[in-house]
Structure formats: structure tokens, C-alpha cells
Design a protein around this motif. Structure first.
Motif, mmCIF file in Angstrom:
data_model
loop_
_atom_site.group_PDB
_atom_site.id
_atom_site.type_symbol
_atom_site.label_atom_id
_atom_site.label_comp_id
_atom_site.label_asym_id
_atom_site.label_seq_id
_atom_site.Cartn_x
_atom_site.Cartn_y
_atom_site.Cartn_z
ATOM 1 N N ASP A 196 0.820 -1.206 0.000
ATOM 2 C CA ASP A 196 0.000 0.000 0.000
ATOM 3 C C ASP A 196 0.863 1.269 0.000
ATOM 4 O O ASP A 196 0.646 2.181 0.789
ATOM 5 C CB ASP A 196 -0.958 -0.013 1.199
ATOM 6 N N LEU A 197 1.870 1.284 -0.897
ATOM 7 C CA LEU A 197 2.760 2.446 -0.992
ATOM 8 C C LEU A 197 2.110 3.544 -1.823
ATOM 9 O O LEU A 197 1.837 3.341 -3.001
ATOM 10 C CB LEU A 197 4.080 2.056 -1.666
ATOM 11 N N PRO A 198 1.878 4.705 -1.249
ATOM 12 C CA PRO A 198 1.352 5.821 -2.029
ATOM 13 C C PRO A 198 2.391 6.286 -3.047
ATOM 14 O O PRO A 198 3.578 6.347 -2.741
ATOM 15 C CB PRO A 198 1.095 6.907 -0.991
ATOM 16 N N ALA A 254 2.890 9.238 -4.349
ATOM 17 C CA ALA A 254 3.440 10.572 -4.123
ATOM 18 C C ALA A 254 4.339 10.683 -2.884
ATOM 19 O O ALA A 254 4.790 11.762 -2.568
ATOM 20 C CB ALA A 254 2.296 11.571 -4.009
ATOM 21 N N ASP A 255 4.608 9.600 -2.191
ATOM 22 C CA ASP A 255 5.342 9.702 -0.934
ATOM 23 C C ASP A 255 6.847 9.473 -1.017
ATOM 24 O O ASP A 255 7.489 9.183 -0.028
ATOM 25 C CB ASP A 255 4.746 8.745 0.100
ATOM 26 N N GLY A 256 7.430 9.556 -2.198
ATOM 27 C CA GLY A 256 8.882 9.493 -2.320
ATOM 28 C C GLY A 256 9.520 8.167 -1.990
ATOM 29 O O GLY A 256 10.398 8.091 -1.145
ATOM 30 N N HIS A 257 9.077 7.101 -2.644
ATOM 31 C CA HIS A 257 9.618 5.772 -2.361
ATOM 32 C C HIS A 257 10.706 5.319 -3.326
ATOM 33 O O HIS A 257 11.216 4.222 -3.199
ATOM 34 C CB HIS A 257 8.482 4.739 -2.347
ATOM 35 N N SER A 296 7.374 6.385 -8.388
ATOM 36 C CA SER A 296 7.380 7.215 -7.195
ATOM 37 C C SER A 296 8.757 7.861 -7.134
ATOM 38 O O SER A 296 9.765 7.167 -6.983
ATOM 39 C CB SER A 296 7.126 6.364 -5.946
ATOM 40 N N GLY A 323 12.179 10.784 -2.348
ATOM 41 C CA GLY A 323 11.758 11.863 -1.456
ATOM 42 C C GLY A 323 12.702 13.042 -1.501
ATOM 43 O O GLY A 323 13.822 12.952 -2.003
ATOM 44 N N ALA A 362 12.766 5.365 0.901
ATOM 45 C CA ALA A 362 11.769 5.261 1.955
ATOM 46 C C ALA A 362 11.161 3.867 2.074
ATOM 47 O O ALA A 362 10.393 3.618 2.986
ATOM 48 C CB ALA A 362 10.652 6.286 1.721
#
Length: 143
Positions: free
Chosen positions: A14-16, A18-21, A76, A79, A100
Motif C-alpha cells: 500500500d505504498l502511495p 506521491a510519498d517518495g519511495h 514514485s 523523497g 523510503a
């Protein structure tokens, strides 16, 4: 790792987006590339279909200032600020990338993806893109 298998594992985590992964899709090789913290290669021993690239290895990444191309795309972005490119003397180098994705969480997600599931007919099936051969050290695709 193979693209389909990696995308299913990414969804399981469940990695979004937009969250810099720091996740890249290499469309030419049909591989998903997840940038992880260094020094954790041992975690991947015996995990079929996963290649560990060390410092100095080449990979296909979008040009500086771009999100992607027909060949590769950031699913993605790392970050922080945009990935920093420098010239190492041997060509462009992607350095100081903020990562991340937790290494163990990704390994567990792949194990879940690889676990056979029951089918309505009573047979055993697995997730598309999961490796067929689970023997450690077995070759499961192009390197």
C-alpha cells in the motif's frame, strides 16, 4: 524484479505514489527497480527473481528533470528534492537518493505475492509474475 510481481508487491505494501519511495519502472527489461538503503544485500539471498545492484552498476533512469520516458519512468520519485545527477567521471551518476521503502517490508510483501493461493477448482495458483522456481540460487530470468 519482474514488473508484474513487483507491482503486486508494491500494492500489497500500500505504498502511495506521491510519498517518495524511489521506485522505477524499466519498460525495456520489464523490471521494477526499487532503490533501497545500502548494505542490505544479504536480506535478498534466496529470493528468486530479485537482482541486487551495487554501487557503480548502471540502470535505466529518466534524464535529469524528467519523470519518465517510453523506456523508464519514476512510479514514485525519491523523497526530498529531485534526484541529483552528477558526473562521476565515468558518466552520469544518480547519487544521494533519499529512499523510503523498508527492506524487510518489501521482502515480506514478495513472500506474500509468491505464496500459492487456492483456486475455486481446488488447484493451487499463484500471483502473475511470481517466479516458478523457488530454489535458492536458481536462475529466474535475464540478468
Amino acid at each position: 524484479m519482474p514488473m508484474k510481481r513487483g507491482l503486486v508487491a508494491r500494492d500489497a505494501m500500500d505504498l502511495p505514489v506521491a510519498d517518495g519511495h524511489a521506485v522505477l519502472a524499466d519498460h525495456l527489461r520489464q523490471e521494477l527497480i526499487v532503490l533501497l538503503a545500502g548494505g542490505r544485500a544479504k536480506v535478498w539471498e534466496g529470493v528468486a527473481g530479485v537482482r541486487v545492484l551495487s554501487r557503480g552498476c548502471w540502470l535505466l533512469a529518466p534524464a535529469q528533470g524528467r519523470d519518465g520516458s517510453l523506456a523508464s519512468v519514476w512510479l514514485s520519485q525519491p523523497g526530498g528534492s529531485s534526484p541529483q545527477w552528477s558526473d562521476s567521471g565515468d558518466g552520469p551518476c544518480l547519487g544521494d537518493v533519499q529512499v523510503a521503502v523498508d527492506v524487510r517490508e518489501l521482502r515480506d510483501a514478495l513472500a506474500t505475492v509468491d505464496r500459492p493461493t487456492g483456486s475455486p477448482s481446488g488447484g493451487r495458483t499463484s500471483v502473475p509474475g511470481a517466479p516458478k522456481d523457488r530454489h535458492p540460487g536458481a536462475h529466474n530470468g535475464p540478468n
